[in-house]
Design a protein around this motif. Structure first.
Motif, PDB file in Angstrom:
ATOM      1  N   GLU A 280       0.397  -1.330   0.264  1.00 33.00           N
ATOM      2  CA  GLU A 280       0.275   0.292  -0.087  1.00 33.00           C
ATOM      3  C   GLU A 280       0.903   1.005   0.030  1.00 33.00           C
ATOM      4  N   ILE A 281       2.267   1.335   0.609  1.00 27.99           N
ATOM      5  CA  ILE A 281       2.869   2.696   0.258  1.00 27.99           C
ATOM      6  C   ILE A 281       3.520   3.034  -0.572  1.00 27.99           C
ATOM      7  N   LEU A 282       3.990   1.967  -0.959  1.00 26.47           N
ATOM      8  CA  LEU A 282       4.481   1.190  -2.132  1.00 26.47           C
ATOM      9  C   LEU A 282       3.273   2.402  -3.447  1.00 26.47           C
ATOM     10  N   LYS A 283       2.500   1.925  -3.390  1.00 19.67           N
ATOM     11  CA  LYS A 283       1.105   2.418  -4.352  1.00 19.67           C
ATOM     12  C   LYS A 283       1.060   4.132  -4.315  1.00 19.67           C
ATOM     13  N   ALA A 284       0.560   4.219  -3.244  1.00 21.38           N
ATOM     14  CA  ALA A 284       0.787   5.666  -2.212  1.00 21.38           C
ATOM     15  C   ALA A 284       1.979   6.223  -3.052  1.00 21.38           C
ATOM     16  N   TYR A 285       3.394   6.059  -2.562  1.00 25.90           N
ATOM     17  CA  TYR A 285       4.140   6.343  -2.829  1.00 25.90           C
ATOM     18  C   TYR A 285       4.864   7.184  -4.789  1.00 25.90           C
ATOM     19  N   LYS A 286       3.886   5.956  -5.755  1.00 24.51           N
ATOM     20  CA  LYS A 286       3.902   5.836  -7.129  1.00 24.51           C
ATOM     21  C   LYS A 286       3.231   7.685  -7.304  1.00 24.51           C
ATOM     22  N   THR A 287       2.016   7.485  -6.613  1.00 22.35           N
ATOM     23  CA  THR A 287       1.020   8.394  -6.627  1.00 22.35           C
ATOM     24  C   THR A 287       1.891   9.394  -6.660  1.00 22.35           C
TER      25      THR A 287
END
Length: 583
Positions: A280-287
């Motif tokens: 979930e953190i990686l998805k947010a970081y991608k944004t």
């Protein structure tokens, strides 16, 4: 094929409660067919735009057009996509950064308790906050033991084997530059429109005008003066007019109010232990890196400089302080693979803080495994050395420096997590810089978070942090729709936890301690470094990329051999180059 060497005991050193371990991965650049016939799915398309660097002597109408190069800056986004698609167990793992910072804060908190009269420790400014925190830790001792057992079991789980799907690689890694620019343009424009629409919803009455900053500042003053009743009343008022789903100012007020409340209750020290999964953190970081150029352009600037410096080198060794998931390096690996005459042998020493549990270096080792697969994909000879320990305890022999290799030390936006002289008389921050000076690198690349909120005086630190984070929440409000789930995750799990640490923690529990880029310049010069001028062509290229692909209020400037990135005039990140002085 990639070869993963067995673990040895020669360079990994931690406290006695941790086992010794070392991770080395190598790929020699050869294949089962001897490398004579490279399969089509492994080949990288070459055309005129694939040449390493083209300098044009003719004038151009816009900045950056004279510096034309296939920059591969989107490889970081594809690398994250690849991780999310292939590594299903990321959903069961905590965030790597939060995990290591939680351990760092916990270790230091225990050290404070056991060494309250130690001469190397600066006394805590806020005794009231210290008493509250200790009382909270006593009340929650049972639950913390359960958390530690859970962390140990998680760290002891064996990681599942990662399968490589060539078709997936083709889709996420080998897009042409034209396709990437079309994706950037398509992603950017709807975001702006949706954001503006989201701020004007029909049928909703006008909100009561509230000066959030004034209320927050008054509440901080009440907390600092131990006026609990006044602070509680102000917090109640702020909460009525703030929300994690509102506009940028309301979200800012929500997280700062939460941090003030935690400071009153003495619960700030537990903030990193509560979080969502790494996936979930990686998805947010991608944004975040899609909407904001700070990290992406820093990587682009650093990688172009390294590639240019490595022209003609047969071996390149990068020592990366704060490697985390290794997002910076796929761009460079792809670029090195296209070098005329073949790529150099690439060695990366990945350094980060240890993780909780019985395998403190496992996550840093995972980063090496991913990079080894990436190098195998692009036929770049590769060797990786993982180090997970406190950075000021690393010895020069741990880095395994070899003769006749080009040596680059890289640290982007992580040295502010290393304690300074306001925490310990013998500053670990200076110790790390002295180590870098001793290894005598050909170049030291240093990126810093430009912050003025590291003062021990709480109200001053609060005001400076409020000013800094106002820019970040405003930036998100202008570039990403308010209803975007990944934006809300990033604000809660990254910005919100940073705010919690800055506001609710004191002494050694406060691990977020930035300095301004000018202060870092003085510190680096004092440690024996000379600053290297910026590359004008690369700077112009970065500036043109930001101007073309991002919101108009992002800026790229220069000051005293520093490249500065900011939002609406506020400098947020800065990057510079250094070499050891030999006078």
């Amino acid at each position: 094929m990639a070869m993963y060497l067995s673990q040895t005991n020669d360079n990994f050193q931690l406290n006695s409660v941790f086992p010794q371990e070392n991770h080395i991965f190598t790929y020699n650049g050869s294949s089962s067919d001897g490398g004579n016939n490279i399969p089509a799915e492994y080949s990288v398309p070459m055309n005129e735009s694939s040449s390493p660097v083209e300098y044009s002597s003719s004038s151009s109408s816009s900045e950056g057009e004279s510096f034309r190069e296939k920059d591969h800056s989107d490889a970081m986004l594809k690398f994250i996509s690849q991780m999310l698609m292939e590594e299903e167990d990321l959903g069961n793992k905590p965030c790597m950064l939060h995990d290591c910072l939680a351990l760092q804060a916990t270790e230091k908190s225990l050290f404070d308790v056991l060494n309250t009269n130690d001469d190397d420790e600066t006394p805590d400014i806020s005794s009231y906050s210290r008493v509250k925190k200790n009382r909270y830790r006593e009340d929650t001792d049972g639950s913390s033991r359960d958390d530690r057992r859970s962390n140990k079991q998680l760290a002891d789980d064996k990681f599942s084997d990662e399968s490589v799907t060539l078709e997936m690689y083709d889709k996420v890694l080998l897009c042409s530059v034209l396709e990437l620019e079309q994706v950037e343009s398509r992603d950017k424009k709807p975001s702006m429109k949706q954001s503006s629409r989201g701020s004007k919803k029909k049928g909703i009455p006008a909100k009561e005008a509230v000066d959030h900053r004034t209320l927050l500042t008054q509440c901080a003053q009440a907390v600092a003066s131990n006026e609990t009743r006044t602070a509680t009343e102000l917090l109640s008022q702020i909460k009525r007019h703030s929300s994690p789903h509102g506009d940028g100012t309301e979200r800012l007020a929500h997280y700062f109010a939460g941090a003030l409340e935690a400071r009153l209750a003495g619960t700030g020290g537990t903030f990193y232990s509560r979080g969502i999964s790494a996936a979930e953190i990686l998805k947010a970081y991608k944004t975040y890196i899609t909407a904001c150029p700070f990290r992406k352009m820093s990587n682009l600037y650093a990688n172009k400089t390294i590639k240019k410096l490595a022209d003609g080198a047969t071996a390149l060794h990068i020592v990366d302080f704060g490697i985390l998931y290794g997002f910076q390096w796929p761009c460079l690996i792809h670029a090195l693979s296209e070098r005329p005459g073949g790529p150099p042998k690439l060695r990366i020493t990945g350094i980060d803080f240890p993780q909780p549990g019985l395998r403190p270096a496992a996550r840093v080792g995972d980063t090496g495994r991913r990079l080894a697969k990436y190098c195998e994909r692009f036929r770049v000879p590769f060797e990786y050395n993982a180090i997970a320990q406190k950075w000021d305890t690393i010895k020069i022999e741990d880095l395994k420096i070899e003769r006749n290799e080009l040596l680059v030390v890289n640290s982007l936006y992580r040295l502010h997590n290393v304690p300074d002289e306001t925490v310990m008389v013998n500053s670990p921050r200076d110790t790390v810089l002295e180590l870098i000076k001793k290894v005598n690198p050909d170049l030291f690349i240093h990126g810093v978070v430009n912050g003025t909120y590291n003062t021990p005086f709480f109200t001053t630190r609060f005001r400076e942090a409020l000013y800094q984070y106002s820019s970040l929440f405003d930036m998100f409000d202008a570039t990403v729709p308010r209803e975007d789930r990944n934006r809300m995750r990033f604000e809660e799990e990254v910005l919100g936890k940073d705010v919690m640490n800055i506001i609710a923690c004191e002494g050694t529990e406060r691990v977020d301690r930035p300095e301004t880029y000018k202060q870092w310049g003085v510190r680096s010069a004092r440690a024996g470094f000379d600053q290297v001028p910026l590359d004008r062509d690369i700077l112009k290229y970065v500036r043109s990329k930001v101007k073309k692909n991002y919101h108009k209020d992002f800026s790229v400037d220069e000051d005293g051999k520093w490249m500065l990135q900011g939002w609406k005039g506020r400098v947020v990140h800065a990057i510079s180059y250094w070499k050891p002085s030999h006078n």
